[in-house]
Write a protein that holds these residues in place. Structure first.
Motif, PDB file in Angstrom:
ATOM      1  N   TYR A 132       3.604   4.602   4.943  1.00  0.00           N
ATOM      2  CA  TYR A 132       3.669   3.279   5.568  1.00  0.00           C
ATOM      3  C   TYR A 132       4.310   2.230   4.668  1.00  0.00           C
ATOM      4  O   TYR A 132       4.803   1.212   5.150  1.00  0.00           O
ATOM      5  CB  TYR A 132       2.330   2.816   6.149  1.00  0.00           C
ATOM      6  CG  TYR A 132       1.111   2.639   5.287  1.00  0.00           C
ATOM      7  CD1 TYR A 132       1.028   1.693   4.283  1.00  0.00           C
ATOM      8  CD2 TYR A 132      -0.044   3.399   5.550  1.00  0.00           C
ATOM      9  CE1 TYR A 132      -0.133   1.494   3.556  1.00  0.00           C
ATOM     10  CE2 TYR A 132      -1.218   3.222   4.827  1.00  0.00           C
ATOM     11  CZ  TYR A 132      -1.262   2.271   3.830  1.00  0.00           C
ATOM     12  OH  TYR A 132      -2.427   2.086   3.114  1.00  0.00           O
ATOM     13  N   ILE A 133       4.389   2.486   3.385  1.00  0.00           N
ATOM     14  CA  ILE A 133       5.120   1.568   2.507  1.00  0.00           C
ATOM     15  C   ILE A 133       6.625   1.721   2.722  1.00  0.00           C
ATOM     16  O   ILE A 133       7.357   0.736   2.830  1.00  0.00           O
ATOM     17  CB  ILE A 133       4.759   1.822   1.024  1.00  0.00           C
ATOM     18  CG1 ILE A 133       3.323   1.356   0.746  1.00  0.00           C
ATOM     19  CG2 ILE A 133       5.725   1.077   0.099  1.00  0.00           C
ATOM     20  CD1 ILE A 133       2.801   1.752  -0.622  1.00  0.00           C
ATOM     21  N   ILE A 134       7.086   2.966   2.830  1.00  0.00           N
ATOM     22  CA  ILE A 134       8.527   3.182   2.980  1.00  0.00           C
ATOM     23  C   ILE A 134       8.993   2.882   4.404  1.00  0.00           C
ATOM     24  O   ILE A 134      10.088   2.368   4.623  1.00  0.00           O
ATOM     25  CB  ILE A 134       8.917   4.619   2.553  1.00  0.00           C
ATOM     26  CG1 ILE A 134      10.410   4.685   2.261  1.00  0.00           C
ATOM     27  CG2 ILE A 134       8.511   5.648   3.600  1.00  0.00           C
ATOM     28  CD1 ILE A 134      10.854   5.965   1.579  1.00  0.00           C
ATOM     29  N   ALA A 135       8.148   3.185   5.406  1.00  0.00           N
ATOM     30  CA  ALA A 135       8.540   2.962   6.801  1.00  0.00           C
ATOM     31  C   ALA A 135       8.272   1.537   7.258  1.00  0.00           C
ATOM     32  O   ALA A 135       9.062   0.957   8.007  1.00  0.00           O
ATOM     33  CB  ALA A 135       7.808   3.946   7.708  1.00  0.00           C
ATOM     34  N   GLY A 136       7.166   0.973   6.810  1.00  0.00           N
ATOM     35  CA  GLY A 136       6.779  -0.352   7.266  1.00  0.00           C
ATOM     36  C   GLY A 136       7.311  -1.489   6.425  1.00  0.00           C
ATOM     37  O   GLY A 136       7.573  -2.587   6.929  1.00  0.00           O
ATOM     38  N   LEU A 137       7.484  -1.242   5.114  1.00  0.00           N
ATOM     39  CA  LEU A 137       7.938  -2.305   4.214  1.00  0.00           C
ATOM     40  C   LEU A 137       9.337  -2.077   3.666  1.00  0.00           C
ATOM     41  O   LEU A 137       9.892  -2.967   3.010  1.00  0.00           O
ATOM     42  CB  LEU A 137       6.952  -2.436   3.034  1.00  0.00           C
ATOM     43  CG  LEU A 137       5.526  -2.865   3.380  1.00  0.00           C
ATOM     44  CD1 LEU A 137       4.672  -2.895   2.121  1.00  0.00           C
ATOM     45  CD2 LEU A 137       5.516  -4.218   4.065  1.00  0.00           C
ATOM     46  N   LEU A 423      -3.169  -2.212  -2.000  1.00  0.00           N
ATOM     47  CA  LEU A 423      -3.666  -3.510  -1.541  1.00  0.00           C
ATOM     48  C   LEU A 423      -2.523  -4.488  -1.292  1.00  0.00           C
ATOM     49  O   LEU A 423      -2.570  -5.300  -0.361  1.00  0.00           O
ATOM     50  CB  LEU A 423      -4.647  -4.087  -2.569  1.00  0.00           C
ATOM     51  CG  LEU A 423      -5.980  -3.343  -2.691  1.00  0.00           C
ATOM     52  CD1 LEU A 423      -6.761  -3.844  -3.904  1.00  0.00           C
ATOM     53  CD2 LEU A 423      -6.818  -3.478  -1.430  1.00  0.00           C
ATOM     54  N   PHE A 424      -1.493  -4.411  -2.113  1.00  0.00           N
ATOM     55  CA  PHE A 424      -0.292  -5.234  -1.906  1.00  0.00           C
ATOM     56  C   PHE A 424       0.345  -4.891  -0.554  1.00  0.00           C
ATOM     57  O   PHE A 424       0.696  -5.782   0.231  1.00  0.00           O
ATOM     58  CB  PHE A 424       0.691  -4.988  -3.049  1.00  0.00           C
ATOM     59  CG  PHE A 424       2.053  -5.596  -2.836  1.00  0.00           C
ATOM     60  CD1 PHE A 424       2.246  -6.960  -2.969  1.00  0.00           C
ATOM     61  CD2 PHE A 424       3.138  -4.794  -2.503  1.00  0.00           C
ATOM     62  CE1 PHE A 424       3.510  -7.528  -2.766  1.00  0.00           C
ATOM     63  CE2 PHE A 424       4.400  -5.340  -2.304  1.00  0.00           C
ATOM     64  CZ  PHE A 424       4.582  -6.712  -2.436  1.00  0.00           C
ATOM     65  N   ALA A 425       0.469  -3.592  -0.277  1.00  0.00           N
ATOM     66  CA  ALA A 425       1.058  -3.148   0.989  1.00  0.00           C
ATOM     67  C   ALA A 425       0.199  -3.562   2.184  1.00  0.00           C
ATOM     68  O   ALA A 425       0.718  -4.004   3.218  1.00  0.00           O
ATOM     69  CB  ALA A 425       1.257  -1.636   0.970  1.00  0.00           C
ATOM     70  N   LEU A 426      -1.106  -3.423   2.050  1.00  0.00           N
ATOM     71  CA  LEU A 426      -2.013  -3.790   3.142  1.00  0.00           C
ATOM     72  C   LEU A 426      -1.904  -5.274   3.485  1.00  0.00           C
ATOM     73  O   LEU A 426      -1.941  -5.651   4.662  1.00  0.00           O
ATOM     74  CB  LEU A 426      -3.461  -3.454   2.771  1.00  0.00           C
ATOM     75  CG  LEU A 426      -3.870  -1.982   2.757  1.00  0.00           C
ATOM     76  CD1 LEU A 426      -5.324  -1.839   2.323  1.00  0.00           C
ATOM     77  CD2 LEU A 426      -3.658  -1.349   4.122  1.00  0.00           C
ATOM     78  N   THR A 427      -1.762  -6.091   2.468  1.00  0.00           N
ATOM     79  CA  THR A 427      -1.649  -7.533   2.698  1.00  0.00           C
ATOM     80  C   THR A 427      -0.398  -7.860   3.517  1.00  0.00           C
ATOM     81  O   THR A 427      -0.446  -8.657   4.461  1.00  0.00           O
ATOM     82  CB  THR A 427      -1.596  -8.283   1.354  1.00  0.00           C
ATOM     83  OG1 THR A 427      -2.776  -7.972   0.590  1.00  0.00           O
ATOM     84  CG2 THR A 427      -1.541  -9.783   1.573  1.00  0.00           C
ATOM     85  N   LEU A 428       0.715  -7.209   3.188  1.00  0.00           N
ATOM     86  CA  LEU A 428       1.968  -7.477   3.893  1.00  0.00           C
ATOM     87  C   LEU A 428       1.972  -6.890   5.303  1.00  0.00           C
ATOM     88  O   LEU A 428       2.606  -7.441   6.210  1.00  0.00           O
ATOM     89  CB  LEU A 428       3.149  -6.908   3.097  1.00  0.00           C
ATOM     90  CG  LEU A 428       3.413  -7.529   1.716  1.00  0.00           C
ATOM     91  CD1 LEU A 428       4.637  -6.898   1.071  1.00  0.00           C
ATOM     92  CD2 LEU A 428       3.590  -9.036   1.815  1.00  0.00           C
ATOM     93  N   ASP A 459       7.506  -4.980  18.848  1.00  0.00           N
ATOM     94  CA  ASP A 459       7.270  -5.658  17.574  1.00  0.00           C
ATOM     95  C   ASP A 459       6.681  -4.732  16.522  1.00  0.00           C
ATOM     96  O   ASP A 459       6.724  -5.039  15.326  1.00  0.00           O
ATOM     97  CB  ASP A 459       6.334  -6.852  17.787  1.00  0.00           C
ATOM     98  CG  ASP A 459       5.023  -6.460  18.452  1.00  0.00           C
ATOM     99  OD1 ASP A 459       5.054  -5.599  19.350  1.00  0.00           O
ATOM    100  OD2 ASP A 459       3.971  -7.012  18.069  1.00  0.00           O
ATOM    101  N   LEU A 460       6.150  -3.583  16.937  1.00  0.00           N
ATOM    102  CA  LEU A 460       5.564  -2.621  16.001  1.00  0.00           C
ATOM    103  C   LEU A 460       6.429  -1.378  15.834  1.00  0.00           C
ATOM    104  O   LEU A 460       6.098  -0.496  15.037  1.00  0.00           O
ATOM    105  CB  LEU A 460       4.175  -2.180  16.503  1.00  0.00           C
ATOM    106  CG  LEU A 460       3.106  -3.259  16.643  1.00  0.00           C
ATOM    107  CD1 LEU A 460       1.853  -2.661  17.283  1.00  0.00           C
ATOM    108  CD2 LEU A 460       2.760  -3.862  15.289  1.00  0.00           C
ATOM    109  N   ALA A 461       7.533  -1.285  16.563  1.00  0.00           N
ATOM    110  CA  ALA A 461       8.263  -0.024  16.687  1.00  0.00           C
ATOM    111  C   ALA A 461       9.067   0.378  15.458  1.00  0.00           C
ATOM    112  O   ALA A 461       9.285   1.566  15.222  1.00  0.00           O
ATOM    113  CB  ALA A 461       9.191  -0.088  17.898  1.00  0.00           C
ATOM    114  N   GLU A 462       9.507  -0.581  14.648  1.00  0.00           N
ATOM    115  CA  GLU A 462      10.370  -0.245  13.523  1.00  0.00           C
ATOM    116  C   GLU A 462       9.650   0.672  12.526  1.00  0.00           C
ATOM    117  O   GLU A 462       8.575   0.357  12.032  1.00  0.00           O
ATOM    118  CB  GLU A 462      10.835  -1.507  12.793  1.00  0.00           C
ATOM    119  CG  GLU A 462      11.861  -1.218  11.704  1.00  0.00           C
ATOM    120  CD  GLU A 462      12.368  -2.488  11.040  1.00  0.00           C
ATOM    121  OE1 GLU A 462      13.280  -2.380  10.194  1.00  0.00           O
ATOM    122  OE2 GLU A 462      11.862  -3.580  11.368  1.00  0.00           O
ATOM    123  N   GLY A 463      10.260   1.810  12.258  1.00  0.00           N
ATOM    124  CA  GLY A 463       9.700   2.764  11.302  1.00  0.00           C
ATOM    125  C   GLY A 463       8.673   3.707  11.882  1.00  0.00           C
ATOM    126  O   GLY A 463       8.165   4.582  11.182  1.00  0.00           O
TER     127      GLY A 463
END
Length: 483
Positions: A132-137, A423-428, A459-463
């Motif tokens: 989820y870091i690579i796909a979401g962020l 935790l950094f990823a969760l915040t974003l 709005d949630l589809a990217e990644g």
């Protein structure tokens, strides 16, 4: 080396995670409108009505048992004792705080793991924070840094921590040499971890409920014998947490020592926010078909681990004559001594057997997390998996021969690094968790079974893998028929 590790741990637990775990946990709790309090009963309702495993993933019950297998281990027996020795009774309060806020954190990270999960070439669901870091962020460097840290932590160092406690307990209770125990644990762990995630989940669902229930029944049975002392003991825990009971605490550092050690041992025990459990959450076929359902399931795991089992251990120790604030006796040896005060020689045997089951299941469950990450790093290729298995089993043997301080400090540094990234990823990514939660409860309020179709949420589809998250998911059966 120990000086460097101690310095790193000071930075993480006295500053970064002191704010991070409690602060991010509070932020998630507020944004999700106190979900762990207002919908606590619904968590269990979802779990009890969940379905079975399918060709793509393990069942929600198997997922919970596997996560409990990793959570319920050394941290619940040896870790609680270490927290009491170094932080005084107040450390238990901060373990509770980490768990209460951590229920929301666990919900968020497991929900994200479900949203961004992918499938390997055999159809098995995979994912976790690295995904989820690579796909979401879109932060590949951070994702790979987390993945490497998780392999070091869950795949290697945590195995050493668990085998260390098993070997120590077996030597104290049955005079079995540590090397003999280390070899035996290594061999038996090898049989299971070579079977992959499904074998680990099947093993966990058989062993974990039995071992957890047995331990809670015995420990709370002891507590009932001293029930009149429990209220004053709970007040002592709370007052010590804020440095108001220094004479009773007997620990240098007061409130800061209680917070630091409570947060360390709380994180190690329930793993909420560390980013380990989402790896097994992503491997689950959710029931109902919505990412939020795995969030509910894994929040239950935090509650059982810390609020129930760690509290049972803390009361067992504090009600015994074996505990001395800041004393030399710590770790599994203190827990065994406390049990012996209550149950005689049988107490030491009971704790030794409990830690054998708890720690052994933790070894194999933690390996399943590392296996998921190897899939991520190797892009689905299996050549790296045998190397991980050999490395993990080598650390099991190594850990059985090391000192408890060396092993625990190494684990603290590794999980502190992982938790900081996660935790950094969760915040974003928190806005996505909020959106998923609102979508789930929209169906509940309408009296309908929740279902998630990514086509309805651009709005949630990217990644996100659109083939997985459709209302009627029917992924192709790519399972290897020869297995």
């Amino acid at each position: 080396m120990e000086t460097i590790v101690d310095f790193i741990n000071t930075i993480f637990y006295d500053y970064v995670l002191l704010v991070g775990l409690l602060g991010v946990g509070l932020l998630i709790t507020l944004r999700l409108k106190f979900i762990q309090f207002l919908h606590f009963s619904h968590f269990f309702h979802v779990l009890l009505k969940s379905g079975s495993s399918d060709r793509n993933g393990i069942s929600p019950v198997q997922s919970l048992c596997t996560s409990l297998a990793s959570r319920v281990g050394t941290g619940n027996l040896a870790g609680v004792a270490v927290a009491l020795t170094l932080g005084g009774p107040g450390a238990i309060f901060w373990m509770w705080m980490v768990a209460i806020l951590g229920m929301a954190t666990a919900y968020a990270e497991s929900t994200l793991a479900q949203l961004y999960k992918v499938q390997d070439k055999e159809g098995q669901f995979r994912g976790g924070p690295a995904q989820y870091i690579i796909a979401g962020l879109k932060m590949p460097v951070l994702a790979h840094a987390f993945a490497i840290a998780l392999i070091f932590c869950s795949g290697l160092v945590f195995s050493a921590v668990q085998s260390n406690s098993i070997a120590s307990a077996m030597e104290d209770a049955f005079a079995i040499p540590e090397l003999v125990t280390g070899i035996a644990v290594t061999v038996f762990a090898g049989f299971i971890i070579f079977g992959g995630i499904r074998k680990i989940a099947q093993f966990a669902v058989i062993v974990v409920p039995f071992m957890a229930a047995a331990y809670v029944i015995v420990t709370f049975g002891v507590v009932l014998l001293y029930i009149e002392e429990v209220p004053s003991l709970l007040l002592r825990i709370i007052s010590s947490a804020f440095g108001l009971d220094q004479a009773a605490g007997g620990v240098t550092g007061g409130m800061l020592a209680a917070m630091s050690n409570g947060i360390r041992r709380g994180l190690y025990s329930n793993e909420a926010g560390m980013g380990t459990v989402p790896n097994i959450a992503a491997s689950t076929s959710p029931s109902p078909h919505h990412p939020a359902t795995q969030g509910f399931t894994q929040a239950i795991g935090v509650f059982i681990d810390t609020i129930v089992i760690c509290t049972a251990t803390a009361l067992l120790i504090l009600l015994s004559g074996a505990y001395e604030p800041g004393g030399a006796l710590t770790g599994i040896a203190l827990t065994q001594a406390a049990a012996s005060e209550h149950l005689g020689s049988a107490g030491s045997y009971f704790i030794a057997i409990a830690i054998l089951f708890f720690a052994f299941t933790t070894i194999v469950a933690n390996f399943s997390y590392a296996e998921n990450v190897v899939f991520f790093l190797s892009h689905g290729r299996s050549w790296a998996l045998p190397l991980l298995r050999i490395g993990a089993l080598s650390m099991v043997l190594w850990g059985s021969l090391q000192s408890v301080t060396t092993v625990f400090n190494s684990a603290d540094a590794a999980m502190g690094f992982m938790a900081t990234i996660n935790l950094f990823a969760l915040t974003l990514l928190l806005p996505k968790v909020v959106a998923l939660t609102k979508d789930y409860f929209k169906y509940i309020k309408a009296g309908q079974e929740p279902k998630f179709d990514i086509s309805e949420h651009p709005d949630l589809a990217e990644g996100v893998n659109s083939l997985i998250w459709t209302e009627k998911h029917d992924a192709p059966d790519t399972t290897n028929k020869n297995e």
